[in-house]
Design a protein around this motif. Structure first.
Motif, PDB file in Angstrom:
ATOM      1  N   THR A 124       0.803  -1.219   0.000  1.00  0.00           N
ATOM      2  CA  THR A 124       0.000   0.000   0.000  1.00  0.00           C
ATOM      3  C   THR A 124       0.835   1.268   0.000  1.00  0.00           C
ATOM      4  O   THR A 124       0.282   2.357  -0.075  1.00  0.00           O
ATOM      5  CB  THR A 124      -0.944   0.027   1.211  1.00  0.00           C
ATOM      6  N   GLY A 125       2.159   1.130   0.102  1.00  0.00           N
ATOM      7  CA  GLY A 125       2.984   2.324   0.088  1.00  0.00           C
ATOM      8  C   GLY A 125       4.453   1.994   0.143  1.00  0.00           C
ATOM      9  O   GLY A 125       4.846   0.839   0.224  1.00  0.00           O
ATOM     10  N   GLU A 126       5.266   3.057   0.077  1.00  0.00           N
ATOM     11  CA  GLU A 126       6.714   2.895   0.156  1.00  0.00           C
ATOM     12  C   GLU A 126       7.312   4.016   0.993  1.00  0.00           C
ATOM     13  O   GLU A 126       6.809   5.132   1.015  1.00  0.00           O
ATOM     14  CB  GLU A 126       7.344   2.883  -1.226  1.00  0.00           C
ATOM     15  N   TYR A 135       7.007   9.175   2.651  1.00  0.00           N
ATOM     16  CA  TYR A 135       6.112   8.043   2.468  1.00  0.00           C
ATOM     17  C   TYR A 135       5.181   8.334   1.308  1.00  0.00           C
ATOM     18  O   TYR A 135       4.519   9.368   1.289  1.00  0.00           O
ATOM     19  CB  TYR A 135       5.304   7.798   3.748  1.00  0.00           C
ATOM     20  N   LYS A 136       5.145   7.428   0.352  1.00  0.00           N
ATOM     21  CA  LYS A 136       4.219   7.543  -0.773  1.00  0.00           C
ATOM     22  C   LYS A 136       3.142   6.480  -0.584  1.00  0.00           C
ATOM     23  O   LYS A 136       3.417   5.288  -0.606  1.00  0.00           O
ATOM     24  CB  LYS A 136       4.942   7.320  -2.098  1.00  0.00           C
ATOM     25  N   HIS A 137       1.893   6.934  -0.375  1.00  0.00           N
ATOM     26  CA  HIS A 137       0.766   6.031  -0.170  1.00  0.00           C
ATOM     27  C   HIS A 137       0.063   5.829  -1.507  1.00  0.00           C
ATOM     28  O   HIS A 137      -0.371   6.789  -2.131  1.00  0.00           O
ATOM     29  CB  HIS A 137      -0.205   6.618   0.861  1.00  0.00           C
ATOM     30  N   TYR A 138      -0.037   4.564  -1.939  1.00  0.00           N
ATOM     31  CA  TYR A 138      -0.671   4.259  -3.211  1.00  0.00           C
ATOM     32  C   TYR A 138      -2.183   4.252  -3.046  1.00  0.00           C
ATOM     33  O   TYR A 138      -2.711   3.676  -2.104  1.00  0.00           O
ATOM     34  CB  TYR A 138      -0.236   2.886  -3.725  1.00  0.00           C
ATOM     35  N   ARG A 139      -2.875   4.910  -3.992  1.00  0.00           N
ATOM     36  CA  ARG A 139      -4.330   4.913  -4.011  1.00  0.00           C
ATOM     37  C   ARG A 139      -4.791   4.473  -5.393  1.00  0.00           C
ATOM     38  O   ARG A 139      -4.403   5.075  -6.388  1.00  0.00           O
ATOM     39  CB  ARG A 139      -4.885   6.307  -3.708  1.00  0.00           C
ATOM     40  N   ASP A 147      -1.113   9.361  -6.027  1.00  0.00           N
ATOM     41  CA  ASP A 147      -0.537   8.931  -4.759  1.00  0.00           C
ATOM     42  C   ASP A 147      -0.452  10.101  -3.783  1.00  0.00           C
ATOM     43  O   ASP A 147      -0.273  11.243  -4.183  1.00  0.00           O
ATOM     44  CB  ASP A 147       0.870   8.361  -4.980  1.00  0.00           C
TER      45      ASP A 147
END
Length: 189
Positions: A117-119, A131-135, A140
């Protein structure tokens, strides 16, 4: 006569299929471990040092809004607040040089595949993280985490929509490994 035999055969096939669907799953005679237990085993081994962000966390979120049409531009209003809405594992990612750590969701039904869900990427001198949160189907979110504590850290993402400023704050509380007494992995029998 052929149509009657085809109908009887179809009836037996449908009744066998219905019985197969309602049959309970067999219980395994072996000791079982879930994905969270595997992550705990991975984080608990002594062969490599843990990085400062690796662990299992409970995540909370607070969304605030500032400004807007006919509103005081300095007044903040809490729009949404969710306490401990998710459980995630943050693990070192060895196969890709673009990201240093990945976030894997532990919330939801047990599954064979768990979504990334993120990196996380470390800022210089271990000062903080990006922090990159994937949507899915959206852009993002990028959060900045500064001066992370060992067991608690917070990140903020700010977005401006017209005259409104929307600030989203994520709070991560480490539940494993903690500085307290060591816990054993979750093993079910």
């Amino acid at each position: 006569m052929k149509t009657l035999s085809v109908l009887v055969l179809a009836f037996f096939a449908l009744s066998a299929q219905a019985q197969f669907k309602n049959r309970p799953l067999t219980k395994s005679n072996f000791e079982e471990i879930d994905f969270e237990g595997l992550v705990r085993l991975f984080l608990g081994k002594d062969a490599r040092p843990l990085n400062s962000v690796e662990g299992i966390y409970l995540v909370s979120c607070t969304v605030t809004r500032q400004g807007g049409f006919l509103a005081n531009p300095h007044r903040e209003k809490v729009v949404r607040k969710k306490e401990n809405y998710g459980k995630v594992a943050i693990l070192k990612y060895y196969t890709n040089s673009k990201r240093e750590f990945i976030e894997v969701s532990l919330t939801g039904k047990p599954s064979v595949n768990y979504p990334i869900t993120g990196e996380f990427n470390v800022l210089s001198d271990d000062f903080g993280f990006i922090y990159k949160h994937y949507r899915p189907r959206e852009s993002d979110w990028v959060f900045t985490f500064a001066n992370p504590d060992q067991d608690l850290f917070e990140g903020i993402a700010t977005e401006t929509r017209g005259k409104r400023t929307i600030r989203t704050k994520l709070t991560y509380l480490r539940i494993y490994p903690s500085n307290a007494a060591e816990e054993k992995p979750l093993v079910r029998r």
